[in-house]
Scaffold this motif. Structure first.
Motif, PDB file in Angstrom:
ATOM      1  N   SER A 132      12.073  36.849  -6.820  1.00 38.07           N
ATOM      2  CA  SER A 132      12.755  38.133  -6.960  1.00 38.07           C
ATOM      3  C   SER A 132      13.099  38.770  -5.622  1.00 38.07           C
ATOM      4  O   SER A 132      13.808  39.782  -5.581  1.00 38.07           O
ATOM      5  N   ALA A 133      12.600  38.194  -4.523  1.00 37.22           N
ATOM      6  CA  ALA A 133      12.899  38.738  -3.195  1.00 37.22           C
ATOM      7  C   ALA A 133      14.366  38.553  -2.842  1.00 37.22           C
ATOM      8  O   ALA A 133      14.934  39.328  -2.074  1.00 37.22           O
ATOM      9  N   LEU A 134      14.991  37.507  -3.397  1.00 38.83           N
ATOM     10  CA  LEU A 134      16.424  37.353  -3.196  1.00 38.83           C
ATOM     11  C   LEU A 134      17.104  38.506  -3.920  1.00 38.83           C
ATOM     12  O   LEU A 134      16.911  38.683  -5.131  1.00 38.83           O
ATOM     13  N   PRO A 135      17.869  39.316  -3.216  1.00 40.84           N
ATOM     14  CA  PRO A 135      18.331  40.606  -3.758  1.00 40.84           C
ATOM     15  C   PRO A 135      19.143  40.511  -5.035  1.00 40.84           C
ATOM     16  O   PRO A 135      19.137  41.420  -5.851  1.00 40.84           O
ATOM     17  N   PHE A 136      19.849  39.398  -5.232  1.00 42.55           N
ATOM     18  CA  PHE A 136      20.698  39.254  -6.411  1.00 42.55           C
ATOM     19  C   PHE A 136      19.974  38.601  -7.580  1.00 42.55           C
ATOM     20  O   PHE A 136      20.555  38.394  -8.638  1.00 42.55           O
ATOM     21  N   ALA A 137      18.696  38.256  -7.402  1.00 40.44           N
ATOM     22  CA  ALA A 137      17.975  37.514  -8.442  1.00 40.44           C
ATOM     23  C   ALA A 137      16.934  38.344  -9.180  1.00 40.44           C
ATOM     24  O   ALA A 137      16.401  37.896 -10.190  1.00 40.44           O
ATOM     25  N   SER A 138      16.639  39.539  -8.716  1.00 39.36           N
ATOM     26  CA  SER A 138      15.595  40.333  -9.360  1.00 39.36           C
ATOM     27  C   SER A 138      16.049  40.818 -10.735  1.00 39.36           C
ATOM     28  O   SER A 138      17.239  40.769 -11.072  1.00 39.36           O
ATOM     29  N   ALA A 139      15.096  41.287 -11.517  1.00 38.30           N
ATOM     30  CA  ALA A 139      15.362  41.634 -12.918  1.00 38.30           C
ATOM     31  C   ALA A 139      16.423  42.721 -13.082  1.00 38.30           C
ATOM     32  O   ALA A 139      17.149  42.740 -14.079  1.00 38.30           O
ATOM     33  N   SER A 140      16.537  43.630 -12.109  1.00 37.77           N
ATOM     34  CA  SER A 140      17.473  44.745 -12.249  1.00 37.77           C
ATOM     35  C   SER A 140      18.645  44.672 -11.271  1.00 37.77           C
ATOM     36  O   SER A 140      19.464  45.589 -11.229  1.00 37.77           O
ATOM     37  N   ALA A 141      18.739  43.584 -10.514  1.00 41.21           N
ATOM     38  CA  ALA A 141      19.720  43.512  -9.435  1.00 41.21           C
ATOM     39  C   ALA A 141      21.156  43.697  -9.904  1.00 41.21           C
ATOM     40  O   ALA A 141      21.959  44.351  -9.230  1.00 41.21           O
ATOM     41  N   LEU A 142      21.489  43.139 -11.056  1.00 43.30           N
ATOM     42  CA  LEU A 142      22.886  43.136 -11.501  1.00 43.30           C
ATOM     43  C   LEU A 142      23.190  44.212 -12.531  1.00 43.30           C
ATOM     44  O   LEU A 142      24.295  44.273 -13.062  1.00 43.30           O
ATOM     45  N   VAL A 143      22.210  45.077 -12.803  1.00 42.70           N
ATOM     46  CA  VAL A 143      22.450  46.182 -13.745  1.00 42.70           C
ATOM     47  C   VAL A 143      23.603  47.075 -13.289  1.00 42.70           C
ATOM     48  O   VAL A 143      24.431  47.487 -14.119  1.00 42.70           O
ATOM     49  N   PRO A 144      23.737  47.411 -11.976  1.00 40.57           N
ATOM     50  CA  PRO A 144      24.851  48.279 -11.565  1.00 40.57           C
ATOM     51  C   PRO A 144      26.228  47.729 -11.923  1.00 40.57           C
ATOM     52  O   PRO A 144      27.168  48.509 -12.134  1.00 40.57           O
ATOM     53  N   VAL A 145      26.363  46.408 -12.007  1.00 35.95           N
ATOM     54  CA  VAL A 145      27.651  45.819 -12.383  1.00 35.95           C
ATOM     55  C   VAL A 145      28.039  46.264 -13.790  1.00 35.95           C
ATOM     56  O   VAL A 145      29.220  46.436 -14.106  1.00 35.95           O
ATOM     57  N   GLN A 146      27.036  46.466 -14.649  1.00 39.01           N
ATOM     58  CA  GLN A 146      27.294  46.888 -16.020  1.00 39.01           C
ATOM     59  C   GLN A 146      27.902  48.284 -16.085  1.00 39.01           C
ATOM     60  O   GLN A 146      28.544  48.637 -17.081  1.00 39.01           O
ATOM     61  N   SER A 147      27.691  49.080 -15.025  1.00 40.37           N
ATOM     62  CA  SER A 147      28.133  50.480 -15.061  1.00 40.37           C
ATOM     63  C   SER A 147      29.636  50.603 -15.239  1.00 40.37           C
ATOM     64  O   SER A 147      30.128  51.628 -15.701  1.00 40.37           O
ATOM     65  N   ARG A 148      30.392  49.562 -14.889  1.00 41.12           N
ATOM     66  CA  ARG A 148      31.855  49.607 -15.005  1.00 41.12           C
ATOM     67  C   ARG A 148      32.347  48.901 -16.254  1.00 41.12           C
ATOM     68  O   ARG A 148      33.542  48.737 -16.451  1.00 41.12           O
ATOM     69  N   SER A 149      31.423  48.465 -17.070  1.00 41.60           N
ATOM     70  CA  SER A 149      31.817  47.755 -18.287  1.00 41.60           C
ATOM     71  C   SER A 149      31.929  48.722 -19.457  1.00 41.60           C
ATOM     72  O   SER A 149      31.055  49.564 -19.664  1.00 41.60           O
ATOM     73  N   PRO A 150      33.003  48.604 -20.255  1.00 44.88           N
ATOM     74  CA  PRO A 150      33.107  49.452 -21.454  1.00 44.88           C
ATOM     75  C   PRO A 150      32.036  49.110 -22.484  1.00 44.88           C
ATOM     76  O   PRO A 150      31.805  49.863 -23.426  1.00 44.88           O
ATOM     77  N   GLU A 151      31.373  47.957 -22.279  1.00 44.64           N
ATOM     78  CA  GLU A 151      30.314  47.533 -23.200  1.00 44.64           C
ATOM     79  C   GLU A 151      28.926  47.890 -22.675  1.00 44.64           C
ATOM     80  O   GLU A 151      27.927  47.325 -23.134  1.00 44.64           O
TER      81      GLU A 151
END
Length: 251
Positions: free
Chosen positions: A165-184
């Protein structure tokens, strides 16, 4: 100065150097493949050589730097495939953690603590889409994942998960911000929360294989978020450590 105070100061300087160096790498101030020298970082970070040397070693252990044959370190670059595999590794290790938790039997207090955390997540995602506080969701999501890992009661596994999880893009919440722009957004968070509930139920029922399968599928949400980000630079800018990812040319 006493030996204890000198040791504390040295540790503080190492942590300072490590955090500052990590920030330089993650924001792209140091380019992938760029050689990072001790003297360069001593001047740039304003700390002595020993803390810088320790910081370089620790970032290599995290996977953000790699040793080079001529000596020293360079900033690691990641292919898209390596990023997907990193997420898969984290999901596999989390799957093992929940299977162990189910097979060994989690304590009533741990199960209650996890359920309370999920209740807090429910409060966040039940709001109108424009009112969802993603930073609060990220914090609670990370807490829930930590609770699950603690349930496994396996320090060696916890160390491997920390490394993954130390790799910044691999942790459990790393990619949640990408969802912020999704209509879903609301649908995605609801599905993720349902998986949280299901894995906790499987642990409580001591269904190890089911818990593991759910947790591994849960990591696939991050895969889908990454696939979305890789097709849109604005979304990619939200991915932690995106400067380290070598994107392939798309037709």
């Amino acid at each position: 100065m006493s030996m204890d105070k000198a040791s504390d100061r040295s540790l503080s300087q190492t942590v300072k150097a490590q955090l500052a160096l990590r920030e330089l790498v993650l924001r792209g101030a140091l380019n992938p493949g760029e050689r990072v020298s001790e003297l360069q970082m001593v001047e740039r970070l304003g700390v002595s050589r020993t803390p810088v040397r320790m910081a370089l070693v620790r970032l290599e252990e995290e996977g953000l730097l790699e040793a080079i044959p001529s000596g020293g370190f360079s900033v690691k670059a990641f292919s898209e495939k390596e990023v997907f595999v990193s997420i898969e590794i984290r999901g596999t290790l989390e799957g093992l953690a929940v299977r162990l938790a189910a097979e060994h039997g989690a304590s009533r207090s741990a199960l209650l603590h996890a359920a309370e955390c999920l209740d807090e997540i429910d409060d966040v995602i039940r709001r109108e889409m424009l009112e969802i506080d993603l930073s609060q969701y990220v914090e609670l999501n990370a807490r829930f994942h930590r609770i699950l890992i603690d349930m496994a009661d396996s320090p060696p596994l916890a160390r491997q998960l920390e490394r993954a999880s130390a790799l910044p893009f691999a942790s459990a919440s790393a990619l949640v911000p990408v969802q912020s722009r999704s209509p879903e957004l609301h649908h995605i968070l609801t599905v993720a929360q349902d998986q949280h509930r299901c894995v906790l139920s499987a642990i409580e029922r001591r269904e190890g294989s089911r818990a593991e399968a759910i947790m591994r599928e849960h990591a696939r949400i991050a895969h889908r978020n990454l696939e979305r980000a890789l097709t849109n630079q604005r979304d990619m800018d939200l991915v932690p450590g995106s400067a380290l990812i070598k994107r392939r040319i798309r037709a």
